[in-house]
Write a protein that holds these residues in place. Structure first.
Motif: not given
Length: 526
Positions: A364-373, A377-384, A423-425
């Motif tokens: 519930g913290w303000n992290m600039g995005g949703t938990a899913q997004s 992004l974390g997984i996508t960034t790791s692949f990249a 893996v899927a959210w």
């Protein structure tokens, strides 16, 4: 831990190195070039020399055996990243929970002899005069020393540099509070200089990939703050939320692209894991990695590990905490792959930061995005980061889970899969399941930096790992919980016994590997 003996103490803790100790150590203010102070201070030479030892000993880059006992036979094993088929000390050692004091002092010695000592040196010469260097030293100090408190618990921190007969230890919460304040100072100082368009004086001294860019250092400091904030979430959730949101809200924010990765770029040394795995054959892919990444058919597997020699085309891991008759039994299983054949040693990557933010958003913290997004992004960034394709398919897979582990040479080591999440959210899943997914992906993305993975495993319980089959701790460490910390080091017990006594008191339990750290509470994750 007296300042005038710390360098000698750091060297003398070695059990495995054939080195001799001497009391002929230079004073920290000795001019090594024999020139006048005025000439030596030109271009900040009297300060810059302290930085290389700090960069090169957060993880010891050379010699390789020293890395092996600093982290290779600690966090890299206990995190579930790697395993060894070498029967060190007759098969009774850290991997079977009989903690070896002669090994376990090296994480302490490198940190104090090279990181803390040189941070103190920079403080004495730069604070109030060249505060850009002081700020940068504080960030490196926090990066190096949070690993130490997360290994041992209470440590010498605020009283470092005093000459009292007894140097008291700070509790972990005291250390974390001071680290947050040090990051405050560093971020404010460097931000002020960026805003003033000041030319960096750190370009030739910076052994990271940032090339002296103050803004990049602020982004790393913010990301480090986020990591520390999440570590304390179960003990001080209010402070954790405040510090995490502060990291995101700061004007330069946290790491968001793979250009932001914090890594040490060595001109000469390749990642020591390459030698330990490929030349010595002392570490192999773990059974946990085979189970989880193999079960997911994770495309990063081919970057992280090499195919088995004994079973061509397959990735075969070794289970930790097993009976080992001979090194040859598993040496032809999968070694560590191309990821370590580099002179770039990653200490924090951007994928981790996205996944930390995903957990924060889940809370519930303000992290600039949703938990899913943020999770995706974390997984996508790791692949990249690793130049691997197939993330779109991987990220939506709601079928594959971890697979059972099979040791084709010794069936007694087999085990059913334990980390059974896809893996899927899943928006409908309980928060605990969502957290398990987040931490599992953070665990994969962080490879091969085992210290952080071990800390997060202790904090959350994820990913679920195979239990050891051979526990030689004599009842000190529970096989179901694994190693929770490392004993206080012998050099401190000999040289600062009163300080160690304060550390044991603040630890709140026996000085063994089974005692939980302050942030490693038995409480629920939510």
């Amino acid at each position: 831990m007296k300042l005038n003996t710390i360098k000698r103490t750091a060297i003398c803790v070695s059990l495995l190195a054939a080195v001799s100790c001497t009391s002929n150590f230079e004073d920290i203010n000795t001019n090594p070039n024999g020139i006048t102070p005025e000439l030596y201070e030109q271009d900040f030479n009297h300060i810059k020399g302290s930085f290389a030892p700090m960069f090169n000993n957060i993880l010891v880059l050379t010699p390789e055996w020293k890395y092996q006992v600093q982290q290779g036979l600690q966090g890299d094993i206990w995190s579930g990243y790697m395993a060894t088929g070498t029967a060190f000390r007759g098969g009774t050692n850290n991997t079977t929970y009989d903690l070896v004091d002669g090994w376990n002092g090296f994480a302490w010695g490198a940190a104090y002899g090279d990181v803390m000592f040189n941070a103190y040196n920079v403080e004495q010469k730069a604070k109030g005069k060249y505060d850009q260097f002081y700020a940068l030293s504080l960030i490196l100090k926090v990066e190096g020393m949070h690993r130490v408190t997360d290994t041992y618990g209470p440590i010498v921190y605020s009283k470092f540099g005093t000459t009292d007969a007894t140097i008291p230890y700070d509790s972990q919460d005291e250390v974390y509070n001071q680290m947050f304040k040090e990051l405050d100072l560093a971020v404010a100082e460097l931000t002020k200089r960026v805003d003033a368009n000041e030319t960096s004086t750190f370009v030739t001294t910076d052994l990271s990939a940032y090339k002296g860019d103050y803004k990049q250092w602020v982004k790393f400091a913010n990301s480090l703050r986020l990591r520390l904030a999440m570590r304390i979430v179960k003990k001080n959730p209010t402070l954790a939320k405040t510090e995490a949101e502060k990291a995101i809200a700061q004007k330069f924010g946290v790491m968001t692209t793979n250009n932001d990765i914090f890594k040490v770029v060595s001109p000469t040394y390749t990642n020591p894991i390459a030698t330990i795995s490929n030349a010595w054959g002392d570490v192999r892919m773990s059974a946990d990695m085979e189970s989880i990444m193999g079960g997911y058919a994770d495309p990063r597997l081919a970057v992280f590990f090499s195919p088995s020699v004994q079973f061509p085309g397959q990735y075969k891991g070794v289970r930790t905490g097993i009976e080992i008759a001979a090194k040859a039994d598993h040496v032809d299983f999968s070694g560590i792959g191309a990821i370590v054949n580099s002179k770039e040693i990653v200490l924090m990557n951007t994928a981790e930061v996205y996944l930390l933010r995903a957990e924060g958003a889940l809370r519930g913290w303000n992290m600039g995005g949703t938990a899913q997004s943020l999770y995706e992004l974390g997984i996508t960034t790791s692949f990249a980061q690793h130049g691997v394709s197939g993330v779109a398919t991987y990220i939506t897979d709601n079928v594959k889970t971890a697979k059972a582990y099979v040791d084709p040479n010794f069936p007694a080591n087999n085990g059913a899969a334990v980390n059974n999440v896809t893996v899927a959210w899943d928006a409908a899943a309980a928060n605990e399941v969502k957290l398990q997914k987040i931490i599992t992906q953070k665990w994969i993305a962080g490879f091969p930096e085992g210290q952080e993975a071990w800390s997060e495993y202790r904090r959350t319980g994820y990913p679920k790992l195979f239990l050891v089959l051979k526990n030689t701790s004599g009842g000190k460490i529970d096989s179901n919980l694994g190693v929770r910390r490392v004993n206080f080091v012998q050099s401190e017990k000999d040289g600062n016994p009163g300080g160690v006594a304060t550390g044991v008191t603040k630890l709140g339990g026996a000085d063994t590997g089974g005692t939980r750290l302050w942030w490693d509470t038995t409480g629920a994750n939510f």
